[in-house]
Design an enzyme around this catalytic site. Structure first.
Site, PDB file in Angstrom:
ATOM      1  N   LEU A  49      15.327  69.676   1.866  1.00  0.00           N
ATOM      2  CA  LEU A  49      15.042  68.338   1.331  1.00  0.00           C
ATOM      3  C   LEU A  49      16.220  67.407   1.571  1.00  0.00           C
ATOM      4  O   LEU A  49      16.064  66.207   1.759  1.00  0.00           O
ATOM      5  CB  LEU A  49      14.773  68.425  -0.176  1.00  0.00           C
ATOM      6  CG  LEU A  49      13.506  69.182  -0.585  1.00  0.00           C
ATOM      7  CD1 LEU A  49      13.506  69.414  -2.083  1.00  0.00           C
ATOM      8  CD2 LEU A  49      12.277  68.415  -0.145  1.00  0.00           C
ATOM      9  N   GLY A  50      17.414  67.989   1.542  1.00  0.00           N
ATOM     10  CA  GLY A  50      18.603  67.160   1.726  1.00  0.00           C
ATOM     11  C   GLY A  50      19.835  68.047   1.668  1.00  0.00           C
ATOM     12  O   GLY A  50      19.751  69.230   1.347  1.00  0.00           O
ATOM     13  N   SER A  51      20.950  67.467   1.995  1.00  0.00           N
ATOM     14  CA  SER A  51      22.215  68.216   1.906  1.00  0.00           C
ATOM     15  C   SER A  51      23.337  67.250   1.557  1.00  0.00           C
ATOM     16  O   SER A  51      23.193  66.040   1.658  1.00  0.00           O
ATOM     17  CB  SER A  51      22.493  68.903   3.237  1.00  0.00           C
ATOM     18  OG  SER A  51      22.461  67.924   4.247  1.00  0.00           O
ATOM     19  N   VAL A  53      19.719  71.441  -0.318  1.00  0.00           N
ATOM     20  CA  VAL A  53      18.641  71.516  -1.304  1.00  0.00           C
ATOM     21  C   VAL A  53      17.351  71.785  -0.527  1.00  0.00           C
ATOM     22  O   VAL A  53      17.057  71.075   0.440  1.00  0.00           O
ATOM     23  CB  VAL A  53      18.497  70.203  -2.091  1.00  0.00           C
ATOM     24  CG1 VAL A  53      17.316  70.261  -3.046  1.00  0.00           C
ATOM     25  CG2 VAL A  53      19.769  69.903  -2.877  1.00  0.00           C
ATOM     26  N   LYS A  69      19.033  74.719  -4.886  1.00  0.00           N
ATOM     27  CA  LYS A  69      20.309  74.241  -4.338  1.00  0.00           C
ATOM     28  C   LYS A  69      21.078  75.466  -3.873  1.00  0.00           C
ATOM     29  O   LYS A  69      21.458  76.309  -4.690  1.00  0.00           O
ATOM     30  CB  LYS A  69      21.089  73.478  -5.412  1.00  0.00           C
ATOM     31  CG  LYS A  69      22.450  72.983  -4.975  1.00  0.00           C
ATOM     32  CD  LYS A  69      23.123  72.266  -6.132  1.00  0.00           C
ATOM     33  CE  LYS A  69      24.554  71.910  -5.856  1.00  0.00           C
ATOM     34  NZ  LYS A  69      25.199  71.286  -7.023  1.00  0.00           N
ATOM     35  N   ASP A  77      29.977  61.074 -10.951  1.00  0.00           N
ATOM     36  CA  ASP A  77      29.535  60.647  -9.613  1.00  0.00           C
ATOM     37  C   ASP A  77      28.207  59.898  -9.701  1.00  0.00           C
ATOM     38  O   ASP A  77      27.297  60.111  -8.900  1.00  0.00           O
ATOM     39  CB  ASP A  77      29.405  61.854  -8.669  1.00  0.00           C
ATOM     40  CG  ASP A  77      29.388  61.421  -7.177  1.00  0.00           C
ATOM     41  OD1 ASP A  77      28.953  62.229  -6.329  1.00  0.00           O
ATOM     42  OD2 ASP A  77      29.767  60.263  -6.896  1.00  0.00           O
TER      43      ASP A  77
HETATM   44  C1  LIG Z   1      21.437  71.175  -8.886  1.00  0.00           C
HETATM   45  O1  LIG Z   1      22.262  70.267  -8.177  1.00  0.00           O
HETATM   46  C2  LIG Z   1      21.636  69.357  -7.369  1.00  0.00           C
HETATM   47  C3  LIG Z   1      20.264  69.183  -7.321  1.00  0.00           C
HETATM   48  C4  LIG Z   1      19.734  68.241  -6.456  1.00  0.00           C
HETATM   49  C5  LIG Z   1      18.273  68.069  -6.412  1.00  0.00           C
HETATM   50  C6  LIG Z   1      17.462  68.561  -7.450  1.00  0.00           C
HETATM   51  C7  LIG Z   1      16.085  68.400  -7.365  1.00  0.00           C
HETATM   52  C8  LIG Z   1      15.576  67.772  -6.251  1.00  0.00           C
HETATM   53  N1  LIG Z   1      14.319  67.486  -5.888  1.00  0.00           N
HETATM   54  C9  LIG Z   1      14.360  66.847  -4.699  1.00  0.00           C
HETATM   55  C10 LIG Z   1      15.674  66.725  -4.328  1.00  0.00           C
HETATM   56  C11 LIG Z   1      16.180  66.075  -3.142  1.00  0.00           C
HETATM   57  C12 LIG Z   1      15.293  65.488  -2.211  1.00  0.00           C
HETATM   58  C13 LIG Z   1      15.839  64.830  -1.110  1.00  0.00           C
HETATM   59  C14 LIG Z   1      17.222  64.714  -0.925  1.00  0.00           C
HETATM   60  C15 LIG Z   1      18.043  65.326  -1.872  1.00  0.00           C
HETATM   61  C16 LIG Z   1      19.570  65.187  -1.768  1.00  0.00           C
HETATM   62  O2  LIG Z   1      20.050  65.853  -0.673  1.00  0.00           O
HETATM   63  N2  LIG Z   1      19.916  63.782  -1.801  1.00  0.00           N
HETATM   64  C17 LIG Z   1      20.138  63.345  -3.123  1.00  0.00           C
HETATM   65  C18 LIG Z   1      21.601  63.481  -3.486  1.00  0.00           C
HETATM   66  N3  LIG Z   1      22.473  63.073  -2.376  1.00  0.00           N
HETATM   67  C19 LIG Z   1      23.228  61.859  -2.673  1.00  0.00           C
HETATM   68  C20 LIG Z   1      23.373  64.194  -2.114  1.00  0.00           C
HETATM   69  C21 LIG Z   1      17.542  65.990  -2.964  1.00  0.00           C
HETATM   70  N4  LIG Z   1      16.434  67.312  -5.288  1.00  0.00           N
HETATM   71  N5  LIG Z   1      17.759  67.447  -5.345  1.00  0.00           N
HETATM   72  C22 LIG Z   1      20.564  67.476  -5.631  1.00  0.00           C
HETATM   73  C23 LIG Z   1      21.928  67.649  -5.700  1.00  0.00           C
HETATM   74  C24 LIG Z   1      22.454  68.598  -6.572  1.00  0.00           C
HETATM   75  O3  LIG Z   1      23.829  68.808  -6.656  1.00  0.00           O
END
Ligand SMILES: COc1cc(-c2ccc3ncc(-c4cccc([C@@H](O)NCCN(C)C)c4)n3n2)ccc1O
Length: 284
Positions: free
Chosen positions: A18-20, A26, A41, A138
């Site tokens: 989903l993302g990193s 993730v 994660k 953050d």
């Molecule tokens: C548990 O720690 C984390 C959970 C998540 C998380 C939790 C549930 C969830 N559902 C969908 C997603 C998601 C979907 C697309 C991109 C991302 C993420 O890579 N981008 C958001 C944060 N970014 C600024 C790092 C996360 N997430 N991401 C993201 C960062 C974390 O450190």
């Protein structure tokens, strides 16, 4: 919550990335026994103390400890934790509405009532976190996600507690972490931090929500940090001409250099812009 030493792939089908970020990857995961969708994660931990690659195991344990203390509708829920060799996996609720950052980018700007609706939820979640003496450190639009962006009133979820910290009574805590355009002067000056650090970030997020502009951002991180130290920000007329005075007052009471003078989350929730007085209250 003890770390399970089973293989996460025995209990979950591991899906798409989903993302990193700094934290690792993730991925969408499906719980085999129920078919329920979660987010996993995946964190690579350090193989040895001297290694520069991966995350310290103790840092992940701290993050899990904080997440276990934070059960709130505006904070992503932790379901399970696994550890297998040099990888730790946090299973958390799947948040499918994307980042608030993208929601703002997709619109010219967010109306004041939409911004207030988002901020009330953010302040409820942050106020709950602060009531447990936990600071996120953050907060930024990328770490505020929406449960369903197409809903009439999207629910926000705070994510990424990798830099979060729980203060002990009387403890002094310093850190140089965070994202330049959202960090307050005390982080740049390496002064003691507090939950007030998050409140400055909420001031920056509110400014961005209402204008699409970032109050201190400049061409380089160095110039951005210089603008923050100099408290150099304004409300450009061509963008803020239709913004209410109370909205600007709300922002000004958060972008305050002295952390002690900044509004707390509780004070924000009763600020005139967020909680306008009823006609009856006005009449009294
Ligand atoms: C548990 O720690 C984390 C959970 C998540 C998380 C939790 C549930 C969830 N559902 C969908 C997603 C998601 C979907 C697309 C991109 C991302 C993420 O890579 N981008 C958001 C944060 N970014 C600024 C790092 C996360 N997430 N991401 C993201 C960062 C974390 O450190």
């Amino acid at each position: 919550m003890a770390f399970k030493h089973e293989n996460v792939a025995d209990l979950y089908d591991i899906g798409v990335v989903l993302g990193s970020g700094h934290f690792g990857q993730v991925r969408q995961v499906t719980e085999r026994s129920t078919g329920a969708q979660w987010a996993g994660k995946f964190i690579k931990t350090r193989k040895s103390a001297g290694s520069r690659l991966g995350v310290e195991r103790s840092a992940v344990e701290r993050e899990v400890e904080l997440l276990q203390a934070l059960t709130h509708p505006s904070i992503m829920a932790l379901k399970d934790v696994f550890e297998c060799r040099a990888e730790m996996v946090l299973i958390v609720e799947l948040i499918s509405g994307g980042e608030l950052f993208d929601f703002i980018a997709a619109k010219d700007n967010v109306t004041e009532s939409e911004a207030i609706a988002f901020l009330k939820q953010i302040l409820e979640g942050v106020g709950f976190m602060h009531s447990k003496h936990i600071a996120h450190f953050d907060l930024k639009p990328e770490n505020i996600m929406l449960s369903d962006k197409d809903a009439a009133n999207p629910t926000i979820k705070l994510i990424d507690f990798g830099l979060a910290h729980q203060f002990k009574q009387g403890e002094e805590y310093k850190s140089m972490c965070g994202t330049p355009q959202y960090i307050p002067p005390e982080v740049i000056n390496y002064s003691p931090l507090s939950t007030a650090t998050d409140m400055w970030s909420i001031g920056v997020i509110t400014y961005i929500l209402l204008s699409g502009l970032s109050p201190f951002q400049d061409n380089t991180d160095e110039e951005t940090l210089r603008n923050i130290i100099a408290m150099k920000f304004e409300f450009p007329e061509h963008v803020f001409s239709m913004t209410s005075e109370s909205a600007k007052d709300f922002i000004k009471k958060l972008l305050v250099k002295d952390p002690i003078e900044r509004m707390t989350a509780e004070e924000c929730l009763i600020h005139q812009w967020i909680k306008p007085m009823t006609r009856k209250q006005m009449a009294n």
